[in-house]
Scaffold this motif. Sequence first.
Motif, PDB file in Angstrom:
ATOM      1  N   PHE A 165      59.430  22.590  51.155  1.00 48.37           N
ATOM      2  CA  PHE A 165      58.614  22.643  49.940  1.00 48.37           C
ATOM      3  C   PHE A 165      57.177  22.242  50.235  1.00 48.37           C
ATOM      4  N   GLU A 166      56.999  21.144  50.948  1.00 48.21           N
ATOM      5  CA  GLU A 166      55.646  20.654  51.226  1.00 48.21           C
ATOM      6  C   GLU A 166      54.873  21.645  52.092  1.00 48.21           C
ATOM      7  N   LYS A 167      55.572  22.284  53.038  1.00 51.50           N
ATOM      8  CA  LYS A 167      54.917  23.241  53.923  1.00 51.50           C
ATOM      9  C   LYS A 167      54.292  24.398  53.144  1.00 51.50           C
ATOM     10  N   MET A 168      55.003  24.897  52.104  1.00 50.57           N
ATOM     11  CA  MET A 168      54.480  26.001  51.309  1.00 50.57           C
ATOM     12  C   MET A 168      53.471  25.551  50.278  1.00 50.57           C
ATOM     13  N   SER A 169      53.675  24.382  49.698  1.00 49.91           N
ATOM     14  CA  SER A 169      52.832  23.962  48.570  1.00 49.91           C
ATOM     15  C   SER A 169      51.471  23.426  49.002  1.00 49.91           C
ATOM     16  N   LYS A 170      51.332  23.051  50.271  1.00 53.03           N
ATOM     17  CA  LYS A 170      50.069  22.459  50.733  1.00 53.03           C
ATOM     18  C   LYS A 170      49.158  23.457  51.430  1.00 53.03           C
ATOM     19  N   ARG A 171      49.545  24.715  51.463  1.00 54.96           N
ATOM     20  CA  ARG A 171      48.752  25.718  52.148  1.00 54.96           C
ATOM     21  C   ARG A 171      47.460  26.030  51.386  1.00 54.96           C
ATOM     22  N   HIS A 172      46.489  26.536  52.132  1.00 58.09           N
ATOM     23  CA  HIS A 172      45.201  26.935  51.550  1.00 58.09           C
ATOM     24  C   HIS A 172      45.353  28.252  50.783  1.00 58.09           C
ATOM     25  N   ASN A 173      44.736  28.322  49.609  1.00 61.96           N
ATOM     26  CA  ASN A 173      44.765  29.563  48.840  1.00 61.96           C
ATOM     27  C   ASN A 173      43.692  30.517  49.368  1.00 61.96           C
ATOM     28  N   PRO A 174      44.097  31.690  49.874  1.00 63.97           N
ATOM     29  CA  PRO A 174      43.112  32.610  50.466  1.00 63.97           C
ATOM     30  C   PRO A 174      42.341  33.448  49.443  1.00 63.97           C
ATOM     31  N   TYR A 175      42.603  33.247  48.134  1.00 67.38           N
ATOM     32  CA  TYR A 175      42.073  34.188  47.145  1.00 67.38           C
ATOM     33  C   TYR A 175      40.835  33.727  46.403  1.00 67.38           C
ATOM     34  N   GLY A 176      40.284  32.585  46.771  1.00 70.44           N
ATOM     35  CA  GLY A 176      39.022  32.269  46.135  1.00 70.44           C
ATOM     36  C   GLY A 176      38.808  30.808  45.833  1.00 70.44           C
ATOM     37  N   ASP A 177      37.557  30.493  45.468  1.00 68.54           N
ATOM     38  CA  ASP A 177      37.140  29.123  45.206  1.00 68.54           C
ATOM     39  C   ASP A 177      36.626  28.937  43.784  1.00 68.54           C
ATOM     40  N   GLY A 178      36.792  29.962  42.946  1.00 70.34           N
ATOM     41  CA  GLY A 178      36.329  29.855  41.569  1.00 70.34           C
ATOM     42  C   GLY A 178      34.902  30.314  41.355  1.00 70.34           C
ATOM     43  N   GLN A 179      34.267  30.904  42.390  1.00 70.53           N
ATOM     44  CA  GLN A 179      32.872  31.352  42.281  1.00 70.53           C
ATOM     45  C   GLN A 179      32.736  32.874  42.360  1.00 70.53           C
ATOM     46  N   ALA A 180      33.830  33.605  42.161  1.00 67.70           N
ATOM     47  CA  ALA A 180      33.790  35.068  42.300  1.00 67.70           C
ATOM     48  C   ALA A 180      32.838  35.712  41.298  1.00 67.70           C
ATOM     49  N   CYS A 181      32.868  35.254  40.055  1.00 67.03           N
ATOM     50  CA  CYS A 181      32.039  35.877  39.019  1.00 67.03           C
ATOM     51  C   CYS A 181      30.553  35.717  39.313  1.00 67.03           C
ATOM     52  N   GLU A 182      30.183  34.554  39.805  1.00 69.60           N
ATOM     53  CA  GLU A 182      28.774  34.328  40.150  1.00 69.60           C
ATOM     54  C   GLU A 182      28.346  35.280  41.259  1.00 69.60           C
ATOM     55  N   ARG A 183      29.214  35.490  42.254  1.00 65.36           N
ATOM     56  CA  ARG A 183      28.884  36.406  43.355  1.00 65.36           C
ATOM     57  C   ARG A 183      28.759  37.840  42.850  1.00 65.36           C
ATOM     58  N   ILE A 184      29.630  38.216  41.920  1.00 67.90           N
ATOM     59  CA  ILE A 184      29.597  39.586  41.386  1.00 67.90           C
ATOM     60  C   ILE A 184      28.305  39.835  40.620  1.00 67.90           C
ATOM     61  N   VAL A 185      27.926  38.911  39.762  1.00 67.34           N
ATOM     62  CA  VAL A 185      26.694  39.076  38.975  1.00 67.34           C
ATOM     63  C   VAL A 185      25.474  39.073  39.888  1.00 67.34           C
ATOM     64  N   ASN A 186      25.457  38.187  40.882  1.00 66.25           N
ATOM     65  CA  ASN A 186      24.335  38.170  41.827  1.00 66.25           C
ATOM     66  C   ASN A 186      24.228  39.491  42.578  1.00 66.25           C
ATOM     67  N   ALA A 187      25.390  40.039  42.951  1.00 67.34           N
ATOM     68  CA  ALA A 187      25.401  41.290  43.708  1.00 67.34           C
ATOM     69  C   ALA A 187      24.873  42.461  42.874  1.00 67.34           C
ATOM     70  N   ILE A 188      25.241  42.508  41.604  1.00 63.37           N
ATOM     71  CA  ILE A 188      24.790  43.623  40.776  1.00 63.37           C
ATOM     72  C   ILE A 188      23.300  43.487  40.456  1.00 63.37           C
ATOM     73  N   GLN A 189      22.813  42.253  40.352  1.00 66.15           N
ATOM     74  CA  GLN A 189      21.376  42.057  40.164  1.00 66.15           C
ATOM     75  C   GLN A 189      20.592  42.593  41.366  1.00 66.15           C
TER      76      GLN A 189
END
Length: 358
Positions: free
Chosen positions: A328-352
Amino acid sequence: MAPLVKKFTETVNFETKVCVTAQHREMLDQVLQFFEISPDFDLDLMKPNQNLHRLTAEIIVQLKEVLEEFKPDYVYVHGDTTTSMAASLAAFYTGAKVCHIEAGLRTFDKRSPFPEEMNRQLTGRIADLHFAPTTTAKANLLLEHIPEETIIVTGNTVIDALLGSVKKINEQPSAWAANFESELDDRQLVLVTGHRRENHGEGFERICKALKTIAQTKPELMIVYPVHLNPKVQEPVNRILGEVPNIQLIEPLAYQDFIWLMNRSALIITDSGGVQEEAPSLGKPVLVMRDTTERPEAVEAGTVLLVGTDSKAIVRESLNLLTNPKAFEKMSKRHNPYGDGQACERIVNAIQQHVLQS
């Protein structure tokens, strides 16, 4: 898309409007309410027993009027839904640039998941800008000869939504969550979701039999299953699991209650795509009841495990995680590869930047 809508409405140099097709009315309305979003256009397309042919046609036809009225420069679509695929085509027909959020996910099997794999591939062929959640998703797009300068790796907006919501949900749990917590006491909780078309029939029979075995093996456990409204899901689930004392079959949950339930769970068993991304941010191991996944990063990171619809595999891996602290600990402590919560800021900056360069 909710946090991206919020980010765009805070950006003064864009006029932003929201169109919903209401492909899934019940699920949509509570999300809009939670995120305090009022659509500018609501096509209200949900019909009983609606097939993909009619839904696709209705989206294209009705979006034509919206696109001709608003005349957007950019149309943002998300993921792999029929709405996204049909909206991309409608936008292309009217000359708008299509921006694909969560671009580049692939199983490379056009019937798994069905119709989602083809929806996202077709959207990818139409899109002008591709906002890929991971470098693996970017690599998939490059293999399809998508120009590299049109691909921006941002992380996934679903993580933005999750991280922005958890604190609010924990501080102000709904009446449903408060009541359910009192019912659970200190019992270990397993959350189950299942609805994929490719699992209809024998797949769901095997899934339900596995859940029944897990519940009978660990009677102190509580399994909670918000059951999808599709009759092909409802029938086997209610028939096989309806009388099992420590399995609760409940109505589909509001977004905030589902996030609360994920956070309260010890283990999640699912065939959902988004849950594979959300659960690792909450430290929850995930067993995926599919033979393929468009999210191989989670498998490689060790945050999810593919078990298909094999009853023995579902039972074996579930009981291992529930009874083996090291696993259980081996799976639950892994790093999430899908983001840090800043995706929207990157998207808006990119479109600007894209607007400035155009």
